[in-house]
Write a protein that holds these residues in place. Structure first.
Motif, PDB file in Angstrom:
ATOM      1  N   ARG A 159      -5.909 -10.512 -13.884  1.00 35.62           N
ATOM      2  CA  ARG A 159      -6.525 -10.967 -12.626  1.00 35.62           C
ATOM      3  C   ARG A 159      -5.504 -11.486 -11.609  1.00 35.62           C
ATOM      4  N   ILE A 160      -4.241 -11.486 -11.985  1.00 35.99           N
ATOM      5  CA  ILE A 160      -3.182 -12.087 -11.176  1.00 35.99           C
ATOM      6  C   ILE A 160      -2.622 -11.096 -10.165  1.00 35.99           C
ATOM      7  N   TRP A 161      -2.166 -11.610  -9.039  1.00 33.32           N
ATOM      8  CA  TRP A 161      -1.413 -10.831  -8.066  1.00 33.32           C
ATOM      9  C   TRP A 161      -0.362 -11.736  -7.438  1.00 33.32           C
ATOM     10  N   LEU A 162       0.705 -11.128  -6.984  1.00 34.36           N
ATOM     11  CA  LEU A 162       1.817 -11.852  -6.374  1.00 34.36           C
ATOM     12  C   LEU A 162       2.235 -11.110  -5.122  1.00 34.36           C
ATOM     13  N   CYS A 163       2.307 -11.839  -4.014  1.00 35.58           N
ATOM     14  CA  CYS A 163       2.710 -11.254  -2.731  1.00 35.58           C
ATOM     15  C   CYS A 163       3.970 -11.930  -2.223  1.00 35.58           C
ATOM     16  N   ASP A 164       4.805 -11.147  -1.555  1.00 34.38           N
ATOM     17  CA  ASP A 164       5.931 -11.685  -0.793  1.00 34.38           C
ATOM     18  C   ASP A 164       5.441 -11.868   0.637  1.00 34.38           C
ATOM     19  N   TYR A 165       5.795 -12.991   1.246  1.00 31.91           N
ATOM     20  CA  TYR A 165       5.481 -13.177   2.659  1.00 31.91           C
ATOM     21  C   TYR A 165       6.693 -12.760   3.472  1.00 31.91           C
ATOM     22  N   GLU A 166       6.525 -11.748   4.315  1.00 26.69           N
ATOM     23  CA  GLU A 166       7.599 -11.258   5.168  1.00 26.69           C
ATOM     24  C   GLU A 166       7.426 -11.891   6.547  1.00 26.69           C
ATOM     25  N   GLN A 167       8.166 -12.947   6.770  1.00 26.26           N
ATOM     26  CA  GLN A 167       7.998 -13.748   7.973  1.00 26.26           C
ATOM     27  C   GLN A 167       8.237 -12.948   9.255  1.00 26.26           C
ATOM     28  N   ASP A 168       9.259 -12.109   9.281  1.00 24.14           N
ATOM     29  CA  ASP A 168       9.585 -11.357  10.503  1.00 24.14           C
ATOM     30  C   ASP A 168       8.441 -10.462  10.963  1.00 24.14           C
ATOM     31  N   SER A 169       7.756  -9.848  10.041  1.00 21.96           N
ATOM     32  CA  SER A 169       6.650  -8.960  10.401  1.00 21.96           C
ATOM     33  C   SER A 169       5.290  -9.635  10.244  1.00 21.96           C
ATOM     34  N   ASP A 170       5.272 -10.856   9.700  1.00 26.77           N
ATOM     35  CA  ASP A 170       4.039 -11.610   9.441  1.00 26.77           C
ATOM     36  C   ASP A 170       3.083 -10.795   8.563  1.00 26.77           C
ATOM     37  N   ARG A 171       3.654 -10.222   7.494  1.00 24.45           N
ATOM     38  CA  ARG A 171       2.859  -9.412   6.570  1.00 24.45           C
ATOM     39  C   ARG A 171       3.073  -9.895   5.141  1.00 24.45           C
ATOM     40  N   PHE A 172       2.083  -9.600   4.322  1.00 26.67           N
ATOM     41  CA  PHE A 172       2.129  -9.923   2.900  1.00 26.67           C
ATOM     42  C   PHE A 172       2.210  -8.612   2.132  1.00 26.67           C
ATOM     43  N   ARG A 184      -9.832  -2.622  -9.282  1.00 25.50           N
ATOM     44  CA  ARG A 184     -10.727  -2.948  -8.172  1.00 25.50           C
ATOM     45  C   ARG A 184     -10.416  -2.087  -6.941  1.00 25.50           C
ATOM     46  N   PHE A 185      -9.123  -1.877  -6.691  1.00 22.46           N
ATOM     47  CA  PHE A 185      -8.709  -1.100  -5.526  1.00 22.46           C
ATOM     48  C   PHE A 185      -8.525   0.388  -5.834  1.00 22.46           C
ATOM     49  N   GLY A 186      -8.559   0.747  -7.109  1.00 18.68           N
ATOM     50  CA  GLY A 186      -8.420   2.142  -7.497  1.00 18.68           C
ATOM     51  C   GLY A 186      -6.982   2.617  -7.570  1.00 18.68           C
ATOM     52  N   HIS A 187      -6.026   1.692  -7.414  1.00 17.00           N
ATOM     53  CA  HIS A 187      -4.603   2.041  -7.510  1.00 17.00           C
ATOM     54  C   HIS A 187      -3.780   0.751  -7.601  1.00 17.00           C
ATOM     55  N   GLN A 188      -2.551   0.903  -8.060  1.00 19.74           N
ATOM     56  CA  GLN A 188      -1.637  -0.237  -8.084  1.00 19.74           C
ATOM     57  C   GLN A 188      -1.336  -0.644  -6.642  1.00 19.74           C
ATOM     58  N   LEU A 189      -1.253  -1.922  -6.408  1.00 23.76           N
ATOM     59  CA  LEU A 189      -0.965  -2.414  -5.061  1.00 23.76           C
ATOM     60  C   LEU A 189       0.509  -2.718  -4.848  1.00 23.76           C
ATOM     61  N   SER A 190       1.284  -2.701  -5.918  1.00 26.18           N
ATOM     62  CA  SER A 190       2.707  -3.041  -5.816  1.00 26.18           C
ATOM     63  C   SER A 190       3.375  -2.251  -4.699  1.00 26.18           C
ATOM     64  N   ARG A 191       4.156  -2.968  -3.895  1.00 29.37           N
ATOM     65  CA  ARG A 191       4.895  -2.438  -2.751  1.00 29.37           C
ATOM     66  C   ARG A 191       3.997  -2.034  -1.582  1.00 29.37           C
ATOM     67  N   ARG A 192       2.717  -2.319  -1.672  1.00 27.12           N
ATOM     68  CA  ARG A 192       1.802  -2.046  -0.561  1.00 27.12           C
ATOM     69  C   ARG A 192       1.501  -3.367   0.150  1.00 27.12           C
ATOM     70  N   TYR A 193       1.043  -3.266   1.363  1.00 25.36           N
ATOM     71  CA  TYR A 193       0.767  -4.450   2.168  1.00 25.36           C
ATOM     72  C   TYR A 193      -0.706  -4.835   2.128  1.00 25.36           C
ATOM     73  N   LEU A 194      -0.935  -6.118   2.286  1.00 32.28           N
ATOM     74  CA  LEU A 194      -2.298  -6.639   2.333  1.00 32.28           C
ATOM     75  C   LEU A 194      -3.120  -5.907   3.387  1.00 32.28           C
ATOM     76  N   ASP A 195      -2.542  -5.675   4.570  1.00 31.38           N
ATOM     77  CA  ASP A 195      -3.290  -5.021   5.644  1.00 31.38           C
ATOM     78  C   ASP A 195      -3.575  -3.546   5.343  1.00 31.38           C
ATOM     79  N   ASP A 196      -2.818  -2.940   4.439  1.00 32.51           N
ATOM     80  CA  ASP A 196      -3.087  -1.554   4.042  1.00 32.51           C
ATOM     81  C   ASP A 196      -4.269  -1.454   3.087  1.00 32.51           C
ATOM     82  N   ASN A 197      -4.632  -2.566   2.468  1.00 31.71           N
ATOM     83  CA  ASN A 197      -5.667  -2.559   1.436  1.00 31.71           C
ATOM     84  C   ASN A 197      -6.862  -3.441   1.774  1.00 31.71           C
ATOM     85  N   THR A 198      -6.956  -3.846   3.025  1.00 34.67           N
ATOM     86  CA  THR A 198      -8.059  -4.705   3.456  1.00 34.67           C
ATOM     87  C   THR A 198      -8.772  -4.028   4.619  1.00 34.67           C
TER      88      THR A 198
END
Length: 194
Positions: free
Chosen positions: A59-72, A84-98
């Motif tokens: 159930r765990i997830w870990l995001c990097d916060y990229e301050q310059d682009s204001d993205r996770f 839940r998302f139907g694929h691994q989210l690693s290396r993908r952005y929060l905004d790509d999956n929301t």
């Protein structure tokens, strides 16, 4: 259990937050985070020991916060999150999956965890924008290499299986957000319709 923040207002509020949690996986993650942070404002990503919360890993997830682009950007996700998302989210952005209609709301609460900084507990309808929402709870916790600036957010999402009086699957019509500000112990609560 005793933590480095146990004798402070922050510790009292984090205890209260833990007391609200209905699933063991969120409690285990919060306990581990508090143990490794000790008396500091927040721990670093390098201090995390997945062995200490092994049962919660799906159930765990870990995001990097990229301050310059204001993205996770997702660094890793557990099996249940990926399913839940139907694929691994690693290396993908929060905004790509929301869902774009919900993204501003989701981005705002992630940013609150970074900016305050704060521990955030969410209870209610999760994945509300999807065709298969759940009744659940979510925890977001900040991580910092220098103890002050948030570089990562670790979290967990867990479903609460419950039915209403007619035996139908219960889905709340809201999300309740509870932040504990880590510098002051202030509690900020909001209830949002979904």
């Amino acid at each position: 259990m005793s933590y480095g923040d146990s004798s402070s207002l922050i510790g009292t509020e984090l205890d209260a937050l833990s007391g609200r949690m209905r699933t063991e996986s969120l409690k285990v993650l919060l306990d581990h985070w508090r143990v490794i942070k000790g008396p500091l404002l927040m721990p670093s990503r390098r201090q995390i020991d997945p062995v200490e919360f092994g049962a919660a890993l799906p159930r765990i997830w870990l995001c990097d916060y990229e301050q310059d682009s204001d993205r996770f950007r997702y660094r890793l996700t557990g099996e249940r999150v990926a399913k839940r998302f139907g694929h691994q989210l690693s290396r993908r952005y929060l905004d790509d999956n929301t869902n774009p209609d919900y993204y501003p709301r989701v981005h705002r609460y992630y940013r609150n965890v970074v900016d305050l900084p704060a521990a955030l507990y969410i209870y209610g309808r999760l994945y509300a924008e999807t065709s298969n929402p759940i009744h659940g709870e979510r925890l977001l916790l900040p991580l910092s290499d220098d103890g002050r600036t948030v570089q990562n957010v670790i979290g967990a999402t867990a479903e609460i299986v419950s039915t209403d009086s007619d035996g139908e699957r219960f889905l709340p019509e809201y999300q309740k957000h509870t932040y504990v500000a880590l510098e002051t112990g202030a509690v900020i609560e909001e209830s949002l319709p979904v």
